[in-house]
Motif scaffolding. Structure first.
Motif, PDB file in Angstrom:
ATOM      1  N   ASP A   1      31.296  99.183  21.148  1.00  0.00           N
ATOM      2  CA  ASP A   1      32.045  98.165  20.401  1.00  0.00           C
ATOM      3  C   ASP A   1      33.082  98.855  19.517  1.00  0.00           C
ATOM      4  O   ASP A   1      32.728  99.626  18.624  1.00  0.00           O
ATOM      5  N   PRO A   2      34.382  98.583  19.729  1.00  0.00           N
ATOM      6  CA  PRO A   2      35.398  99.236  18.893  1.00  0.00           C
ATOM      7  C   PRO A   2      35.544  98.613  17.513  1.00  0.00           C
ATOM      8  O   PRO A   2      36.265  99.162  16.667  1.00  0.00           O
ATOM      9  N   ILE A   3      34.898  97.478  17.263  1.00  0.00           N
ATOM     10  CA  ILE A   3      35.061  96.767  15.994  1.00  0.00           C
ATOM     11  C   ILE A   3      33.774  96.775  15.188  1.00  0.00           C
ATOM     12  O   ILE A   3      33.756  97.114  14.006  1.00  0.00           O
ATOM     13  N   GLY A   4      32.681  96.386  15.811  1.00  0.00           N
ATOM     14  CA  GLY A   4      31.418  96.286  15.110  1.00  0.00           C
ATOM     15  C   GLY A   4      30.732  97.629  14.961  1.00  0.00           C
ATOM     16  O   GLY A   4      31.008  98.597  15.679  1.00  0.00           O
ATOM     17  N   GLY A   5      29.821  97.693  14.009  1.00  0.00           N
ATOM     18  CA  GLY A   5      29.069  98.911  13.765  1.00  0.00           C
ATOM     19  C   GLY A   5      27.904  98.624  12.844  1.00  0.00           C
ATOM     20  O   GLY A   5      27.659  97.466  12.456  1.00  0.00           O
ATOM     21  N   PRO A   6      27.141  99.643  12.470  1.00  0.00           N
ATOM     22  CA  PRO A   6      26.022  99.433  11.545  1.00  0.00           C
ATOM     23  C   PRO A   6      26.516  98.953  10.194  1.00  0.00           C
ATOM     24  O   PRO A   6      27.576  99.369   9.716  1.00  0.00           O
ATOM     25  N   ALA A   7      25.749  98.062   9.576  1.00  0.00           N
ATOM     26  CA  ALA A   7      26.132  97.507   8.280  1.00  0.00           C
ATOM     27  C   ALA A   7      25.718  98.417   7.131  1.00  0.00           C
ATOM     28  O   ALA A   7      26.461  98.564   6.154  1.00  0.00           O
ATOM     29  N   LEU A   8      24.534  99.002   7.223  1.00  0.00           N
ATOM     30  CA  LEU A   8      24.040  99.892   6.165  1.00  0.00           C
ATOM     31  C   LEU A   8      23.521 101.173   6.811  1.00  0.00           C
ATOM     32  O   LEU A   8      22.307 101.374   6.946  1.00  0.00           O
ATOM     33  N   PRO A   9      24.420 102.053   7.259  1.00  0.00           N
ATOM     34  CA  PRO A   9      23.967 103.300   7.885  1.00  0.00           C
ATOM     35  C   PRO A   9      23.392 104.257   6.847  1.00  0.00           C
ATOM     36  O   PRO A   9      23.665 104.152   5.650  1.00  0.00           O
ATOM     37  N   GLY A  10      22.619 105.192   7.323  1.00  0.00           N
ATOM     38  CA  GLY A  10      22.047 106.190   6.416  1.00  0.00           C
ATOM     39  C   GLY A  10      20.537 106.121   6.392  1.00  0.00           C
ATOM     40  O   GLY A  10      19.945 105.037   6.531  1.00  0.00           O
ATOM     41  N   PRO A  11      19.897 107.256   6.199  1.00  0.00           N
ATOM     42  CA  PRO A  11      18.428 107.282   6.233  1.00  0.00           C
ATOM     43  C   PRO A  11      17.781 106.549   5.068  1.00  0.00           C
ATOM     44  O   PRO A  11      16.653 106.061   5.188  1.00  0.00           O
ATOM     45  N   ASP A  12      18.451 106.440   3.932  1.00  0.00           N
ATOM     46  CA  ASP A  12      17.860 105.806   2.757  1.00  0.00           C
ATOM     47  C   ASP A  12      18.253 104.338   2.619  1.00  0.00           C
ATOM     48  O   ASP A  12      17.907 103.703   1.618  1.00  0.00           O
ATOM     49  N   SER A  13      18.969 103.792   3.597  1.00  0.00           N
ATOM     50  CA  SER A  13      19.440 102.413   3.511  1.00  0.00           C
ATOM     51  C   SER A  13      18.339 101.450   3.935  1.00  0.00           C
ATOM     52  O   SER A  13      17.415 101.826   4.675  1.00  0.00           O
ATOM     53  N   PRO A  14      18.408 100.196   3.488  1.00  0.00           N
ATOM     54  CA  PRO A  14      17.422  99.202   3.923  1.00  0.00           C
ATOM     55  C   PRO A  14      17.464  99.000   5.438  1.00  0.00           C
ATOM     56  O   PRO A  14      18.478  99.262   6.096  1.00  0.00           O
ATOM     57  N   GLU A  15      16.379  98.509   5.977  1.00  0.00           N
ATOM     58  CA  GLU A  15      16.292  98.304   7.420  1.00  0.00           C
ATOM     59  C   GLU A  15      16.992  96.999   7.784  1.00  0.00           C
ATOM     60  O   GLU A  15      16.403  95.917   7.773  1.00  0.00           O
ATOM     61  N   VAL A  16      18.259  97.118   8.099  1.00  0.00           N
ATOM     62  CA  VAL A  16      19.087  95.972   8.461  1.00  0.00           C
ATOM     63  C   VAL A  16      19.558  96.075   9.909  1.00  0.00           C
ATOM     64  O   VAL A  16      19.570  95.083  10.643  1.00  0.00           O
ATOM     65  N   ASP A  17      19.924  97.267  10.337  1.00  0.00           N
ATOM     66  CA  ASP A  17      20.596  97.448  11.621  1.00  0.00           C
ATOM     67  C   ASP A  17      19.600  97.628  12.759  1.00  0.00           C
ATOM     68  O   ASP A  17      18.543  98.256  12.600  1.00  0.00           O
ATOM     69  N   ARG A  18      19.990  97.096  13.909  1.00  0.00           N
ATOM     70  CA  ARG A  18      19.287  97.359  15.156  1.00  0.00           C
ATOM     71  C   ARG A  18      20.338  97.804  16.170  1.00  0.00           C
ATOM     72  O   ARG A  18      21.194  97.030  16.582  1.00  0.00           O
ATOM     73  N   GLY A  19      20.265  99.035  16.568  1.00  0.00           N
ATOM     74  CA  GLY A  19      21.237  99.563  17.497  1.00  0.00           C
ATOM     75  C   GLY A  19      21.241 101.081  17.446  1.00  0.00           C
ATOM     76  O   GLY A  19      20.524 101.709  16.657  1.00  0.00           O
ATOM     77  N   PRO A  20      22.055 101.679  18.312  1.00  0.00           N
ATOM     78  CA  PRO A  20      22.957 100.995  19.244  1.00  0.00           C
ATOM     79  C   PRO A  20      22.206 100.340  20.395  1.00  0.00           C
ATOM     80  O   PRO A  20      21.301 100.938  20.979  1.00  0.00           O
ATOM     81  N   LEU A  21      22.574  99.103  20.723  1.00  0.00           N
ATOM     82  CA  LEU A  21      21.978  98.395  21.839  1.00  0.00           C
ATOM     83  C   LEU A  21      22.462  98.990  23.153  1.00  0.00           C
ATOM     84  O   LEU A  21      23.562  99.549  23.235  1.00  0.00           O
ATOM     85  N   ALA A  22      21.639  98.871  24.160  1.00  0.00           N
ATOM     86  CA  ALA A  22      22.015  99.380  25.480  1.00  0.00           C
ATOM     87  C   ALA A  22      23.196  98.584  26.025  1.00  0.00           C
ATOM     88  O   ALA A  22      23.172  97.349  26.055  1.00  0.00           O
ATOM     89  N   ASP A  23      24.237  99.269  26.424  1.00  0.00           N
ATOM     90  CA  ASP A  23      25.415  98.629  27.011  1.00  0.00           C
ATOM     91  C   ASP A  23      26.027  99.577  28.038  1.00  0.00           C
ATOM     92  O   ASP A  23      26.500 100.664  27.662  1.00  0.00           O
ATOM     93  N   PRO A  24      25.969  99.232  29.301  1.00  0.00           N
ATOM     94  CA  PRO A  24      25.466  97.991  29.897  1.00  0.00           C
ATOM     95  C   PRO A  24      23.954  97.874  29.813  1.00  0.00           C
ATOM     96  O   PRO A  24      23.258  98.854  29.542  1.00  0.00           O
TER      97      PRO A  24
END
Length: 649
Positions: free
Chosen positions: A549-572
């Motif tokens: 995805d050239p636009i979207g990405g993790p919202a709160l990256p980093g090891p100490d960030s809250p668990e918000v992101d799920r990814g990177p999703l398999a594509d295809p």
């Protein structure tokens, strides 16, 4: 119109011929006629701004939303109750900018007219006195406009429902009346007045360009100082992203102005080249020719930068292709398939290099622009003539750069218009332009009322009203599902809610530019601290993203960030063919997140979480789920739909 080549018999401007003896032959009357065009343009801008003002800036937030008396000092700026309510400031600025535009036209007509009246011995004393009076009034009008702009700023702590009716109504009317007086003064008969020389375009364009450059440098100094006081690693270009984009905006305006002026002059003087020796027209302002001449070197540098980035992307693609097949256990490696997947990931990763590309382009533009300004003021001639007598190679290069730059500017404007026309017939082009338009018109137009209207000033209050009204009426809970720009709208709307209502809202975002783009270019609004606070304020937040995805990405990256992101999703979703995927699975990139099983799983988990909370809270509480859809009047990619009480989506 004072040039014989432009007013020859049969020419559209023939009635303005200075030697024809007609009513329009006097220079003052020709100036008055020409002034009608920028006057009409200013009136059109006022009409468009006024027409959209009531539909966007005048949408109030819900009563009690984001109460400033209970807000903390660390509350996000987008949560202020007056942030999306620019009713007063936009109306005030519209009046000021309209008056400034009309006064600018009046100055352009009054300056040569008054100068002639002071020089000519046969001029009636009354005309000379009237010229002094109008110029004094123009100066007073300029001071008044500056006072109206600077006296009152934007109020965000509380919705400001008042209007400055004196400024909104009287200022444009007074400026229009003064312009009418100046035009009448210019149309007064002056039989001995003949046009000689040039209008002060060279000086005016030079002052404008110099002023823009100094403003950009001052903005860069302030931004750098602010970044040093509070360093933010998420900020693009270490806080210099704003000045860099401002430099590109100034350059684009100058290039398009130069292209239009050069092409019109070239059309009016027939087969000659404006500004060259023996040409019937002296050509557009010299500075515009220098701007055209620096365009080929700029494009050459851009080509080298693009080649450098392309070479780096090719190396990254080869490295990624070697490991793609291992991510799909049990699949036989396919070199072509791996290259395509690696290419999509590499292209998507180029978004993260965009700030440095912008920095390089804006820096080169600043240097070349300064060179063009110095060349125009020091030589006083177009590049081809300024290089006359230099070594043949240098003279040829200067003439070639000037001619090529002029044609490239014209070609660029033609391509720009063709791309806009293509949007009416090509859905892909229309979608691309729509995405750029959504991003470019997200922020309030509190800085300039002639900018395109901010659709978020209508969409955010609408969504906030809907969430606050539904939860208040039913006591229910909501899942807000937002894709791409819709996730930014969803976050902005949630910030506008009172804290108790935010706890009843869960966020599901996917393909979200919240951190990757907005957090980088606008860290004061979408930085890590603000997004962490958003996660803490809502009931739950889950974000899906892909490496392609050239636009979207993790919202709160980093090891100490809250668990918000799920990814990177398999594509295809699948590497090769199978009974479940008989055809090669497409690489989805930024689209069709709903087709991924992770979307259904995360949505079901959020609804189940809210349903458990609803049962624990009592029988009055209901749960509502939202699926992405297109709704008239709001940006595509997001919707908040309230299901009947007691259902779960």
């Amino acid at each position: 119109a004072g040039a014989a080549s432009c007013t020859a018999p049969g020419s559209p401007l023939g009635f303005l011929a200075p030697d024809g003896g007609g009513w329009w032959s006097q220079p003052g009357r020709r100036l008055a006629l020409g002034a009608l065009v920028p006057t009409a343009l200013t009136g059109l801008l006022w009409y468009l701004s006024n027409r959209t003002w009531s539909a966007y800036e005048s949408q109030p937030p819900p009563a009690g939303a984001a109460d400033p008396d209970t807000a903390s000092d660390t509350a996000p700026a987008l949560g202020r109750p007056g942030f999306w309510y620019g009713r007063r400031i936009v109306a005030r600025l519209r009046a000021a900018h309209t008056a400034a535009g009309l006064l600018t036209v009046a100055v352009a007509v009054s300056a040569p007219t008054a100068a002639h009246d002071r020089r000519a011995e046969a001029t009636a004393p009354a005309l000379e006195a009237l010229g002094w009076i109008t110029q004094a009034l123009l100066g007073a009008g300029a001071v008044t406009v500056a006072w109206v702009v600077c006296r009152r700023g934007r109020s965000e702590d509380r919705p400001d429902h008042r209007l400055d009716r004196a400024a909104v109504c009287l200022l444009p009317g007074a400026a229009l009346a003064l312009l009418a007086a100046v035009l009448l003064h210019a149309c007064w008969s002056r039989p001995g007045w003949t046009s000689t020389g040039r209008l002060p375009g060279d000086f005016a364009f030079g002052v404008i360009m110099l002023g823009q450059g100094l403003c950009v440098l001052a903005l860069a100094a302030v931004a750098r100082h602010l970044h040093r006081r509070a360093p933010d690693p998420a900020a693009a270009l270490r806080g210099l992203g704003g000045p860099a984009v401002a430099m590109l905006g100034c350059a684009l305006g100058g290039v398009m102005s130069g292209g239009v002026a050069q092409r019109v002059a070239d059309w009016m003087d027939g087969g000659a080249t404006p500004g060259m020796a023996g040409a019937p027209l002296p050509g557009p302002p010299v500075l515009l020719s220098w701007q055209a001449a620096v365009l080929p070197p700029l494009l050459l540098v851009l080509a080298l930068l693009a080649a450098w980035f392309a070479a780096g992307a090719a190396r990254t693609r080869r490295r990624l292709a070697a490991a793609v097949a291992a991510e799909y256990p049990g699949e036989s490696p396919d070199e072509a398939r791996s290259r395509r997947i690696a290419g999509a990931r590499t292209a998507a990763a180029l978004t993260d290099s965009a700030p440095w590309f912008v920095a390089a382009v804006s820096g080169i533009t600043l240097v070349l622009g300064a060179g063009a300004l110095a060349g125009a003021w020091l030589s006083g001639q177009v590049p081809g003539e300024a290089a006359r007598g230099a070594p043949p190679l240098l003279e040829t290069a200067a003439r070639t750069a000037q001619d090529a730059g002029s044609w490239l500017i014209g070609l660029g404007i033609a391509l720009f218009a063709a791309w806009g026309r293509r949007a009416y017939r090509d859905p892909a082009a229309r979608r691309t332009i729509g995405i750029l338009w959504d991003v470019g018109t997200f922020w309030p137009r509190a800085a300039h009322p002639f900018a395109p209207p901010c659709y978020a000033e209508r969409a955010v209050p609408d969504l906030t009203w809907r969430m606050a009204g539904w939860t208040g009426r039913t006591g229910g809970r909501l899942v807000i599902s937002g894709h791409s720009q819709g996730s930014v709208l969803a976050a902005a709307a949630v910030w506008q809610l009172p804290p108790p209502v935010r706890r009843r809202v869960a966020l599901l975002t996917y393909g979200s530019p919240l951190a990757r783009l907005y957090g980088r270019w606008f860290p004061a609004y979408f930085g890590p601290g603000q997004l962490t606070a958003l996660h803490r304020d809502v009931d739950c937040w889950r974000n899906l993203w892909r490496a392609t995805d050239p636009i979207g990405g993790p919202a709160l990256p980093g090891p100490d960030s809250p668990e918000v992101d799920r990814g990177p999703l398999a594509d295809p979703l699948a590497y090769g063919r199978s009974a479940r995927h008989p055809l090669p699975a497409p690489i989805l990139g930024h689209a069709d997140y709903q087709a991924d099983p992770a979307f259904a799983a995360e949505r079901a988990a959020l609804l189940a979480r809210l349903e458990r909370a609803a049962r624990a809270a009592g029988p009055r509480t209901a749960v509502a789920g939202g699926m992405p859809a297109q709704r008239p009047g709001v940006s595509k990619g997001w919707e908040a739909s309230a299901d009947p009480p007691g259902t779960a989506g």
